[in-house]
Design a protein around this motif. Structure first.
Motif, PDB file in Angstrom:
ATOM      1  N   VAL A 119       0.845  -1.203   0.000  1.00  0.00           N
ATOM      2  CA  VAL A 119       0.000   0.000   0.000  1.00  0.00           C
ATOM      3  C   VAL A 119       0.876   1.248   0.000  1.00  0.00           C
ATOM      4  CG1 VAL A 119      -1.662   1.357   1.342  1.00  0.00           C
ATOM      5  CG2 VAL A 119      -1.969  -1.118   1.112  1.00  0.00           C
ATOM      6  N   ARG A 120       1.862   1.268   0.872  1.00  0.00           N
ATOM      7  CA  ARG A 120       2.746   2.433   0.960  1.00  0.00           C
ATOM      8  C   ARG A 120       3.536   2.614  -0.339  1.00  0.00           C
ATOM      9  NH1 ARG A 120       4.260   5.031   5.681  1.00  0.00           N
ATOM     10  NH2 ARG A 120       5.263   6.994   5.113  1.00  0.00           N
ATOM     11  N   ALA A 121       4.056   1.496  -0.888  1.00  0.00           N
ATOM     12  CA  ALA A 121       4.808   1.581  -2.137  1.00  0.00           C
ATOM     13  C   ALA A 121       3.928   2.057  -3.285  1.00  0.00           C
ATOM     14  CB  ALA A 121       5.410   0.221  -2.471  1.00  0.00           C
ATOM     15  N   SER A 122       2.657   1.663  -3.267  1.00  0.00           N
ATOM     16  CA  SER A 122       1.731   2.086  -4.319  1.00  0.00           C
ATOM     17  C   SER A 122       1.548   3.600  -4.300  1.00  0.00           C
ATOM     18  CB  SER A 122       0.385   1.382  -4.137  1.00  0.00           C
ATOM     19  OG  SER A 122      -0.566   1.855  -5.062  1.00  0.00           O
ATOM     20  N   PHE A 123       1.443   4.194  -3.117  1.00  0.00           N
ATOM     21  CA  PHE A 123       1.309   5.650  -3.032  1.00  0.00           C
ATOM     22  C   PHE A 123       2.574   6.340  -3.524  1.00  0.00           C
ATOM     23  CE2 PHE A 123      -2.563   4.961  -0.780  1.00  0.00           C
ATOM     24  CZ  PHE A 123      -3.261   6.151  -0.861  1.00  0.00           C
ATOM     25  N   ARG A 124       3.720   5.790  -3.177  1.00  0.00           N
ATOM     26  CA  ARG A 124       4.960   6.403  -3.656  1.00  0.00           C
ATOM     27  C   ARG A 124       5.062   6.323  -5.180  1.00  0.00           C
ATOM     28  NH1 ARG A 124       8.781   3.914   1.155  1.00  0.00           N
ATOM     29  NH2 ARG A 124       8.353   5.577   2.671  1.00  0.00           N
ATOM     30  N   GLU A 125       4.636   5.194  -5.739  1.00  0.00           N
ATOM     31  CA  GLU A 125       4.669   5.065  -7.200  1.00  0.00           C
ATOM     32  C   GLU A 125       3.673   6.012  -7.850  1.00  0.00           C
ATOM     33  OE1 GLU A 125       6.739   3.682  -9.067  1.00  0.00           O
ATOM     34  OE2 GLU A 125       7.863   2.521  -7.598  1.00  0.00           O
ATOM     35  N   ASN A 126       2.545   6.244  -7.198  1.00  0.00           N
ATOM     36  CA  ASN A 126       1.587   7.199  -7.752  1.00  0.00           C
ATOM     37  C   ASN A 126       2.134   8.616  -7.687  1.00  0.00           C
ATOM     38  OD1 ASN A 126      -1.413   6.337  -8.525  1.00  0.00           O
ATOM     39  ND2 ASN A 126      -0.617   4.841  -7.055  1.00  0.00           N
ATOM     40  N   GLY A 127       2.875   8.940  -6.616  1.00  0.00           N
ATOM     41  CA  GLY A 127       3.514  10.246  -6.547  1.00  0.00           C
ATOM     42  C   GLY A 127       4.543  10.413  -7.648  1.00  0.00           C
ATOM     43  N   ARG A 128       5.359   9.380  -7.872  1.00  0.00           N
ATOM     44  CA  ARG A 128       6.315   9.428  -8.980  1.00  0.00           C
ATOM     45  C   ARG A 128       5.581   9.545 -10.313  1.00  0.00           C
ATOM     46  NH1 ARG A 128       9.088   4.814  -5.971  1.00  0.00           N
ATOM     47  NH2 ARG A 128      10.900   5.766  -4.955  1.00  0.00           N
ATOM     48  N   GLY A 129       4.458   8.819 -10.419  1.00  0.00           N
ATOM     49  CA  GLY A 129       3.694   8.867 -11.661  1.00  0.00           C
ATOM     50  C   GLY A 129       3.156  10.255 -11.965  1.00  0.00           C
ATOM     51  N   LEU A 130       2.739  10.996 -10.924  1.00  0.00           N
ATOM     52  CA  LEU A 130       2.256  12.356 -11.142  1.00  0.00           C
ATOM     53  C   LEU A 130       3.355  13.248 -11.710  1.00  0.00           C
ATOM     54  CD1 LEU A 130       0.070  12.983  -7.957  1.00  0.00           C
ATOM     55  CD2 LEU A 130      -0.724  12.926 -10.322  1.00  0.00           C
ATOM     56  N   VAL A 131       4.554  13.124 -11.145  1.00  0.00           N
ATOM     57  CA  VAL A 131       5.662  13.937 -11.648  1.00  0.00           C
ATOM     58  C   VAL A 131       6.034  13.508 -13.065  1.00  0.00           C
ATOM     59  CG1 VAL A 131       8.066  14.588 -11.263  1.00  0.00           C
ATOM     60  CG2 VAL A 131       6.509  14.371  -9.317  1.00  0.00           C
ATOM     61  N   VAL A 321       3.925  -7.986 -12.689  1.00  0.00           N
ATOM     62  CA  VAL A 321       5.349  -7.703 -12.930  1.00  0.00           C
ATOM     63  C   VAL A 321       5.857  -6.672 -11.925  1.00  0.00           C
ATOM     64  CG1 VAL A 321       7.012  -6.755 -14.577  1.00  0.00           C
ATOM     65  CG2 VAL A 321       5.223  -8.328 -15.356  1.00  0.00           C
ATOM     66  N   ASN A 322       5.062  -5.664 -11.650  1.00  0.00           N
ATOM     67  CA  ASN A 322       5.405  -4.649 -10.656  1.00  0.00           C
ATOM     68  C   ASN A 322       4.104  -4.131 -10.051  1.00  0.00           C
ATOM     69  OD1 ASN A 322       6.348  -2.423  -9.159  1.00  0.00           O
ATOM     70  ND2 ASN A 322       8.100  -2.195 -10.524  1.00  0.00           N
ATOM     71  N   PRO A 323       3.539  -4.836  -9.060  1.00  0.00           N
ATOM     72  CA  PRO A 323       2.201  -4.490  -8.544  1.00  0.00           C
ATOM     73  C   PRO A 323       2.086  -3.071  -8.007  1.00  0.00           C
ATOM     74  CG  PRO A 323       2.894  -6.648  -7.745  1.00  0.00           C
ATOM     75  CD  PRO A 323       4.083  -6.029  -8.409  1.00  0.00           C
ATOM     76  N   ALA A 324       3.164  -2.521  -7.453  1.00  0.00           N
ATOM     77  CA  ALA A 324       3.069  -1.186  -6.864  1.00  0.00           C
ATOM     78  C   ALA A 324       2.807  -0.116  -7.911  1.00  0.00           C
ATOM     79  CB  ALA A 324       4.356  -0.864  -6.097  1.00  0.00           C
ATOM     80  N   GLN A 325       3.123  -0.401  -9.181  1.00  0.00           N
ATOM     81  CA  GLN A 325       2.956   0.600 -10.238  1.00  0.00           C
ATOM     82  C   GLN A 325       1.593   0.502 -10.918  1.00  0.00           C
ATOM     83  OE1 GLN A 325       6.310   0.835 -12.948  1.00  0.00           O
ATOM     84  NE2 GLN A 325       7.782   0.800 -11.259  1.00  0.00           N
ATOM     85  N   TYR A 326       0.605  -0.026 -10.211  1.00  0.00           N
ATOM     86  CA  TYR A 326      -0.760  -0.049 -10.726  1.00  0.00           C
ATOM     87  C   TYR A 326      -1.610   0.904  -9.887  1.00  0.00           C
ATOM     88  CZ  TYR A 326      -5.324  -1.711 -12.273  1.00  0.00           C
ATOM     89  OH  TYR A 326      -6.598  -1.780 -12.784  1.00  0.00           O
ATOM     90  N   LEU A 327      -2.662   1.442 -10.489  1.00  0.00           N
ATOM     91  CA  LEU A 327      -3.524   2.415  -9.816  1.00  0.00           C
ATOM     92  C   LEU A 327      -4.530   1.690  -8.922  1.00  0.00           C
ATOM     93  CD1 LEU A 327      -4.156   5.482  -9.610  1.00  0.00           C
ATOM     94  CD2 LEU A 327      -5.858   5.129 -11.397  1.00  0.00           C
ATOM     95  N   TRP A 328      -4.095   1.284  -7.742  1.00  0.00           N
ATOM     96  CA  TRP A 328      -4.963   0.578  -6.799  1.00  0.00           C
ATOM     97  C   TRP A 328      -5.940   1.518  -6.111  1.00  0.00           C
ATOM     98  CZ3 TRP A 328      -5.022  -4.351  -7.568  1.00  0.00           C
ATOM     99  CH2 TRP A 328      -3.868  -5.024  -7.975  1.00  0.00           C
ATOM    100  N   MET A 329      -5.807   2.830  -6.322  1.00  0.00           N
ATOM    101  CA  MET A 329      -6.713   3.783  -5.679  1.00  0.00           C
ATOM    102  C   MET A 329      -8.109   3.771  -6.287  1.00  0.00           C
ATOM    103  SD  MET A 329      -4.188   7.058  -5.332  1.00  0.00           S
ATOM    104  CE  MET A 329      -2.611   6.940  -4.481  1.00  0.00           C
ATOM    105  N   HIS A 330      -8.261   3.131  -7.435  1.00  0.00           N
ATOM    106  CA  HIS A 330      -9.568   3.089  -8.109  1.00  0.00           C
ATOM    107  C   HIS A 330     -10.442   2.016  -7.484  1.00  0.00           C
ATOM    108  CE1 HIS A 330     -12.566   3.185 -11.256  1.00  0.00           C
ATOM    109  NE2 HIS A 330     -12.376   1.914 -11.491  1.00  0.00           N
TER     110      HIS A 330
END
Length: 561
Positions: A119-131, A321-330
């Motif tokens: 969960v925490r890694a997913s938020f960090r990946e979403n922050g990176r994704g925004l940038v 392949v990299n679960p944290a880089q998926y949009l789990w917030m949906h």
């Protein structure tokens, strides 16, 4: 076998409308809908000069911060994106909850600590994704070509040569928009998108996507997207979000049934376009961004459920392949066949729209009074309206009875206790009332065995709730079990031995048990308790002794073992 959920007619968008969902997840009552003409391919974005008013300044600050971060070199901007993700983790309470529910459902094999880390890694990946997204929207694509590696491009080129267009099917990974920036070096393509609620950010998003695409279609504009394929071009579509039961079938996704859009199959079938599943992610290797075009042959097959199942399996494999880089917030599992009561997202915010006089009259049209409840109305949809005087105040809103009804309902359902589900809280200013529209478990005339009744009461008491004064109207006997009719008639944090005994006596009376059945109820209830609680209740039973003949058994003490 095709699902009956799909609507095969043309997909037209409608103006925002107030809707009540039925127990199949569809809309039964829409208030004042009005048609909107189908959109056309968007070639230009709105001018920024439209958004100079002070109300847009906070959005401008956010866009400016993103653009500033996007101008940094790769490593600093990824580090800054991760810190942005940490901030979103602490601020986004509801999104954090949705992400946690999704990961718990999709990765049950992980330990609780591993799920928390994801969960925490997913938020960090979403922050990176925004940038990264801002990077792809404001900076020239040519600057980043060396950062990407494309696999399967020659297959796409061969498919394009057939002249029937090419369909890319992907998912909402955090690298989505930056991957589009990289892919634009190799192939021109169009995308579909969903408008953002913030008009300024929507203009910023649209302007950025037009830099990388040769067309942007509103998600409702199926005709425009089909024409694009008919012209032999590429369309990129992401069918992994839940837009409701219309144009969807139920298919498994990570082992759970999910409403899956069928538009991808319609796109591919229209011009028999070759189809590819697009996978992209950021890795620690050099170059860091990997894009893979995976052929998806024999699609569609003509069986919507089989096609949706196969597509979900392909997307699931790419996500793993990299679960944290998926949009789990949906809210991927929001739409269920049983409607909102079967949604796993119990603690999401309940909508609270305001009703005008006209909309209120439409809402209660054909409604019927509920026997023995003067404050309730039953709609033709099956939902029940429960009325409360006074509007929910701006401050101390949680103290309003309608709000407390909603909160208690969520608390009970989270503990496995069946009860009503609040669909909407309607504010009715001209009546100075707040109305809760509720899904109510359907009553059944079946007989309830003592073991089932004991399990229901034990669950209720385990979350420190007891009935204020248990009456027949307080308990619903449904086909799936016992349910609480009105959570407001419960006492919370008052689960004493005397209160539990009172509930045992009341439930035996309500269910019409004789002395033998009442003893069986008590025995089954005691078995569900911890040893210390058992002893306290046995002491209370012994001290109570025979009770007056009020319809309850003269003793509830079970035979000793």
């Amino acid at each position: 076998m095709k699902s009956g959920l799909k609507n095969t007619g043309p997909h037209h968008s409608t103006a925002p409308s107030l809707a009540l969902a039925d127990q199949r997840g569809g809309a039964l009552l829409q208030l004042r809908p009005s048609p909107i003409p189908s959109a056309r391919v968007t070639k230009t974005a709105p001018s920024y000069s439209q958004f100079l008013a002070p109300r847009h300044w906070p959005t401008w600050l956010g866009i400016g911060a993103l653009c500033g971060a996007a101008l940094l070199p790769l490593r600093p901007r990824l580090w800054l994106g991760a810190r942005l993700g940490d901030l979103l983790f602490w601020l986004g309470r509801e999104r954090r909850y949705i992400t946690r529910v999704n990961i718990e459902r999709c990765f049950p094999e992980l330990s609780a600590s591993a799920q928390d880390a994801l969960v925490r890694a997913s938020f960090r990946e979403n922050g990176r994704g925004l940038v990264e997204t801002a990077c792809g929207w404001i900076r020239p694509a040519a600057r980043f070509k060396a950062l990407g590696r494309l696999t399967g491009g020659e297959r796409v080129a061969a498919a394009l040569a057939q002249g029937r267009g090419v369909l890319f099917l992907g998912a909402h990974y955090t690298t989505l928009d930056f991957a589009a920036n990289l892919l634009s070096h190799y192939f021109p393509f169009a995308v579909t998108y969903r408008s953002h609620k913030n008009p300024l950010f929507d203009a910023f998003m649209l302007r950025g996507r037009l830099r990388n695409c040769n067309g942007v279609f509103d998600r409702h504009d199926l005709r425009g997207a089909l024409r694009h394929l008919k012209q032999g071009k590429i369309l990129w579509y992401a069918p992994d979000q839940d837009y409701g039961p219309e144009q969807a079938v139920y298919a498994p996704f990570f082992g759970h049934r999910a409403a899956t859009i069928t538009a991808g199959a319609r796109f591919a079938a229209f011009n028999h376009s070759p189809t590819f599943v697009v996978r992209h992610h950021r890795a620690a290797a050099t170059p860091p961004y990997h894009l893979e075009m995976i052929p998806f042959p024999d699609f569609p097959s003509g069986d919507d459920v089989a096609d949706a199942t196969r597509l979900n399996q392909a997307l699931e494999a790419a996500i793993r392949v990299n679960p944290a880089q998926y949009l789990w917030m949906h809210k991927r599992f929001k739409t269920q066949a049983g409607g909102k009561p079967h949604s796993p997202y119990i603690f999401i915010k309940t909508p609270e729209p305001r009703l005008s006089i006209e909309r209120y009259q439409q809402l209660i049209a054909q409604a019927q009074a509920v026997p023995m409840h003067t404050e309730r109305l039953r709609l033709a949809s099956g939902l029940e309206l429960r009325r409360f005087s006074g509007l929910t105040p701006r401050w101390r809103r949680a103290s309003h009875p309608a709000r407390r009804l909603d909160a208690l309902s969520k608390h009970l359902r989270a503990h496995g206790i069946a009860t009503i589900t609040v669909d909407n809280l309607f504010r009715v200013p001209h009546l100075r009332e707040t109305i809760a529209s509720c899904f109510v478990p359907e009553a059944s005339a079946r007989r309830v065995e003592p073991d089932e009744a004991a399990a229901f009461l034990a669950r209720l008491h385990q979350c420190d709730a007891t009935f204020a004064d248990l009456q027949t109207r307080d308990v619903i006997v449904s086909t799936s079990g016992l349910a609480v009719d009105d959570p407001l008639r419960l006492h919370m944090k008052a689960s004493s031995s005397a209160a539990r005994l009172h509930d045992l006596q009341g439930l035996a009376r309500v269910l019409g048990y004789d002395a033998t059945q009442a003893c069986a109820l008590t025995a089954a209830y005691l078995r569900a308790l911890a040893p210390a609680e058992q002893q306290r209740l046995r002491t209370q039973l012994a001290a109570t002794g025979p009770t007056p003949d009020n319809g309850a058994p003269t003793t509830l003490e079970p035979p000793s073992a």
